[in-house]
Motif scaffolding. Structure first.
Motif, PDB file in Angstrom:
ATOM      1  N   GLU A  90      28.607  89.252  51.045  1.00  0.00           N
ATOM      2  CA  GLU A  90      27.254  88.810  51.395  1.00  0.00           C
ATOM      3  C   GLU A  90      26.926  87.474  50.751  1.00  0.00           C
ATOM      4  OE1 GLU A  90      25.258  90.041  53.566  1.00  0.00           O
ATOM      5  OE2 GLU A  90      26.415  91.837  54.025  1.00  0.00           O
ATOM      6  N   ALA A  91      27.461  87.253  49.531  1.00  0.00           N
ATOM      7  CA  ALA A  91      27.220  85.980  48.841  1.00  0.00           C
ATOM      8  C   ALA A  91      27.847  84.828  49.612  1.00  0.00           C
ATOM      9  CB  ALA A  91      27.758  86.040  47.419  1.00  0.00           C
ATOM     10  N   ARG A  92      29.055  85.056  50.148  1.00  0.00           N
ATOM     11  CA  ARG A  92      29.688  84.008  50.946  1.00  0.00           C
ATOM     12  C   ARG A  92      28.848  83.698  52.195  1.00  0.00           C
ATOM     13  NH1 ARG A  92      34.521  86.883  49.823  1.00  0.00           N
ATOM     14  NH2 ARG A  92      34.467  87.791  51.922  1.00  0.00           N
ATOM     15  N   LEU A 126      19.977  87.036  48.641  1.00  0.00           N
ATOM     16  CA  LEU A 126      21.193  87.838  48.514  1.00  0.00           C
ATOM     17  C   LEU A 126      20.850  89.297  48.246  1.00  0.00           C
ATOM     18  CD1 LEU A 126      24.248  88.159  48.275  1.00  0.00           C
ATOM     19  CD2 LEU A 126      24.074  87.427  45.875  1.00  0.00           C
ATOM     20  N   ARG A 127      19.881  89.542  47.376  1.00  0.00           N
ATOM     21  CA  ARG A 127      19.494  90.924  47.070  1.00  0.00           C
ATOM     22  C   ARG A 127      19.006  91.656  48.323  1.00  0.00           C
ATOM     23  NH1 ARG A 127      15.907  89.694  41.644  1.00  0.00           N
ATOM     24  NH2 ARG A 127      17.659  89.175  40.239  1.00  0.00           N
ATOM     25  N   VAL A 166      29.016  92.655  47.688  1.00  0.00           N
ATOM     26  CA  VAL A 166      28.192  91.580  47.130  1.00  0.00           C
ATOM     27  C   VAL A 166      28.890  90.244  47.311  1.00  0.00           C
ATOM     28  CG1 VAL A 166      27.236  90.630  45.001  1.00  0.00           C
ATOM     29  CG2 VAL A 166      26.996  93.067  45.499  1.00  0.00           C
ATOM     30  N   GLU A 167      30.200  90.216  47.068  1.00  0.00           N
ATOM     31  CA  GLU A 167      30.939  88.970  47.222  1.00  0.00           C
ATOM     32  C   GLU A 167      30.905  88.499  48.675  1.00  0.00           C
ATOM     33  OE1 GLU A 167      35.472  87.231  46.505  1.00  0.00           O
ATOM     34  OE2 GLU A 167      34.905  89.204  45.731  1.00  0.00           O
ATOM     35  N   ASP A 172      25.807  81.713  51.153  1.00  0.00           N
ATOM     36  CA  ASP A 172      26.172  80.330  50.841  1.00  0.00           C
ATOM     37  C   ASP A 172      26.396  79.521  52.120  1.00  0.00           C
ATOM     38  OD1 ASP A 172      26.004  80.737  48.157  1.00  0.00           O
ATOM     39  OD2 ASP A 172      28.144  81.161  47.875  1.00  0.00           O
ATOM     40  N   ARG A 193      17.424  81.862  46.457  1.00  0.00           N
ATOM     41  CA  ARG A 193      18.750  82.221  46.946  1.00  0.00           C
ATOM     42  C   ARG A 193      19.150  83.602  46.466  1.00  0.00           C
ATOM     43  NH1 ARG A 193      23.620  82.856  45.312  1.00  0.00           N
ATOM     44  NH2 ARG A 193      25.453  82.372  46.627  1.00  0.00           N
ATOM     45  N   THR A 194      18.899  83.900  45.191  1.00  0.00           N
ATOM     46  CA  THR A 194      19.265  85.209  44.637  1.00  0.00           C
ATOM     47  C   THR A 194      18.480  86.325  45.312  1.00  0.00           C
ATOM     48  OG1 THR A 194      19.788  84.192  42.507  1.00  0.00           O
ATOM     49  CG2 THR A 194      19.414  86.580  42.528  1.00  0.00           C
TER      50      THR A 194
END
Length: 708
Positions: free
Chosen positions: A663-665, A610-611, A660-661, A668, A606-607
């Protein structure tokens, strides 16, 4: 030996599956490509039929030498509404100066005006048309001399109608049947007895019934008197003798002049002239070698010829040339010996009899020996690459290319190596839609329009109906193996692959010149692109851009092709096999364990997912413009451009946390829906394999999974 004639053009009508097809502007080496059953062999058969027919020197009622079997069957003729139609095979021949001089000489005694007309021509071309009637009877229907620089000034040397051809055919048949009748009458006159009078009468009645419609009325009337109900008396014997004498005279007349009226020659010739047959013998004079797809194996005949070369002082150099060609193309040493068992010669290849060598070597040897021993002026070869290793294909075609300096070649092939490696001007695409059509390909234009930097093979442009552009070799391998597993053959569907080297090169391959060329070639281009980190808006933009260029694009629903392979059952089968291949037990690898490993490895990715998304969002280039516009010193303008770049990066740094926030959403949300569709597929598969004790190398392992 110099070429007497050379094929410039071939036109075929109503022959087998050909309604109308033309091979235009033929050269020394002519290559016919196309799918199986497209009609390539039919084109070569038509050319072969033409030269076998003209080699007889006959103008009508053409019959093959005994060794050639049947020339033509009614089934070979194109049918309209279930009925056969006349077929034409026209061949344009470039004449050597000696050939033109010969034609003028044979014309002069009977048609001096024609002789003068063709002597004044520049670069004359002789067009000979052979026609098959619906009953499959062959004739030479027309001979014309024309010049490319004077298209409307044809000189007709000879024309033969169907009716006139039929008269010749019937005359010959009548002559043969009349001879049979003479022999029968003579035999019966010697053997006749009162007791077998009725048998004699029935035999004569059957024989006369076959020819009475073509005999003079006076002969027919006397024949019917002969086979009447009266007894076999002396008067009837005299009548039979008279008929024998008259039938012999009829045979002589038919042989001297098979036509009762003039063949249409231009105004000078009162009857069937001698010169058309002389010209025809010239046309049929080139030695022709036709190697069909089913070739006779090399055997005692070829071995004997090679052995004679070996034992003759003048033949040793020729044998060395054959041996050198075989070594260069097939990589084997050829020798010939007398058989230890007596009776015949033998050929050895690398110390083994030719019969025990592989099919590729034997087929290649047949082509080489045919060329070297026969020294044909025209060679028709079907699939010379059959059974050959790809490396030897290139050698074979290079050999044929060099041979075309003295032998005109027409070759059919399915080999992409030939199209890609040979420097060719004359490539013809044969299609069947549903009738056979032939199109001369513009190879020179293709090499101009499609830059070499694209890495596209010429065969991709000409030998397929659809081209699938994929990002790299792994994608092609996966799709090919998946097709095999599903029982689908891309080759049978005329689908070719082009590797682009990544989606970043899509626009380069989809340039207007390439797409326009493929569209005119009726080749459908389809682009298969990984989704990667593309947004829905970027996907739509890409589709619209390629659609405007005339191409179709499919963007994967999942991140890349490897994501579609992340199936527990298939992975379990694959891992079991890999462990067994490595000497370990694969039985403890279950579908449930693989599913658990997928979940575990997916969570760890997952990380990384995101990267990749963040990097993709930030990597849009920020650079100094290519031109420094404005007033002032260069140093001042450059300083201003650098400040602009720095300001842009400062802005991105300030927005990084929010990016980042955001893209993280998105990750998820996607992870909750179907994480396997968005995780990096290649890294996921590699991580799962590591869980079971071995590393997965993407370029070597991934393509094998579709078999599992």
């Amino acid at each position: 030996m110099g070429r007497v004639v050379k094929i410039h053009r071939v036109e075929i009508r109503n022959f087998r599956a050909v309604r109308s097809a033309v091979l235009d502007d033929c050269g020394d080496l002519n290559v016919l490509i196309g799918q199986n059953n497209a009609g390539k062999s039919t084109v070569l058969e038509a050319i072969s039929l033409f030269f076998r027919a003209t080699a007889t020197g006959e103008l009508a009622d053409i019959r093959p030498p005994e060794r050639d079997g049947t020339f033509l069957q009614i089934a070979d003729l194109h049918r309209a509404d279930g009925r056969p139609e006349p077929a034409d095979i026209s061949v344009d021949l470039v004449l050597s100066r000696d050939a033109l001089r010969h034609i003028a000489i044979v014309l002069h005694p009977e048609a001096p005006l024609l002789a003068k007309k063709i002597q004044d021509r520049t670069d004359p071309i002789l067009r000979v048309t052979m026609t098959a009637s619906p009953q499959a009877h062959l004739r030479i229907s027309r001979m014309v001399v024309h010049s490319p620089d004077a298209p409307n000034s044809d000189v007709v040397l000879f024309a033969l109608t169907y009716a006139e051809s039929e008269k010749i055919r019937i005359s010959r048949w009548m002559a043969a049947t009349s001879l049979e009748t003479v022999a029968s009458l003579t035999h019966w006159m010697r053997q006749i007895k009162k007791s077998d009078e009725e048998d004699a009468r029935e035999g004569l009645r059957e024989l006369i019934g076959r020819i009475d419609t073509h005999l003079p009325a006076s002969l027919v009337e006397r024949y019917h008197r002969l086979i009447g109900p009266a007894g076999w008396d002396e008067e009837r014997r005299d009548l039979a003798q008279q008929l024998v004498t008259e039938m012999r005279e009829l045979v002589g007349t038919l042989a001297r002049d098979p036509l009762s009226h003039t063949i249409k020659t231009p105004g000078e010739v009162p009857k069937l002239a001698a010169y058309p047959a002389s010209i025809l013998r010239l046309v049929g004079s080139p030695s022709v070698l036709h190697l069909r797809d089913r070739r006779d194996p090399v055997g005692a005949e070829e071995a004997g010829r090679l052995l004679r070369l070996k034992t003759q002082r003048s033949g040793r150099e020729s044998l060395k040339a054959v041996q050198a060609a075989v070594k260069a193309i097939l990589g084997v040493d050829l020798e010939t010996f007398e058989s230890e068992h007596g009776g015949s010669a033998e050929i050895d290849l690398d110390g083994f009899l030719v019969q025990v060598n592989g099919a590729g070597v034997r087929e290649g040897l047949r082509v080489i020996l045919g060329r070297e021993l026969e020294e044909p002026q025209l060679m028709l070869v079907e699939e010379p690459e059959v059974h050959l290793h790809p490396a030897l294909e290139v050698s074979m075609f290079e050999y044929l290319r060099k041979a075309s300096a003295t032998t005109q070649l027409f070759v059919t092939t399915h080999s992409t190596n030939f199209v890609d490696t040979a420097a060719m001007r004359n490539v013809y695409l044969v299609r069947r839609t549903p009738w056979v059509t032939v199109e001369r390909l513009d190879v020179e234009r293709a090499t101009e329009v499609i830059p070499r930097e694209l890495g596209m093979r010429l065969s991709s442009l000409f030998m397929y109906d659809r081209l699938l552009f994929v990002e790299g070799p792994t994608d092609e391998d996966i799709l090919r193996r998946l097709a095999t597993t599903l029982g689908v053959d891309p080759g049978h569907g005329s689908v070719g692959f082009v590797q682009m080297g990544g989606s970043r090169n899509t626009g380069y391959y989809a340039n207007a010149g390439t797409i326009d060329f493929l569209t005119r070639r009726r080749v459908k281009p389809v682009f298969l692109i990984d989704r990667d980190e593309k947004t829905p808006g970027e996907v739509e933009e890409l589709r619209d851009k390629l659609a405007k260029a005339g191409a179709t694009v499919h963007v994967l629903e999942q991140r890349e092709l490897e994501n579609y392979l992340a199936v527990p059952r298939a992975l379990a089968t694959f891992i079991q096999k890999k462990r067994r291949d490595g000497g370990r037990d694969g039985g403890d690898v279950t579908e449930e364990k693989v599913a658990a490993a997928l979940e575990k490895c997916g969570a760890e990715l997952r990380t990384i997912t995101l990267r990749k998304r963040v990097v993709k969002a930030l990597r849009d280039p920020v650079a100094i413009p290519s031109r420094l516009d404005g007033d002032g010193e260069v140093a001042h303008l450059l300083e201003g451009a650098i400040r602009t770049v720095i300001a842009e990066w400062e802005k991105r740094r300030e927005e990084a946390a929010d990016m980042v926030e955001r893209e993280a959403r998105d990750v998820d949300h996607a992870w909750t829906g179907d994480w396997r569709a968005v995780a990096p597929g290649d890294e996921l598969l590699d991580a799962v394999c590591r869980q079971f004790g071995f590393a997965s190398r993407r370029t070597r392992t991934a393509p094998r999974w579709p078999h599992c």
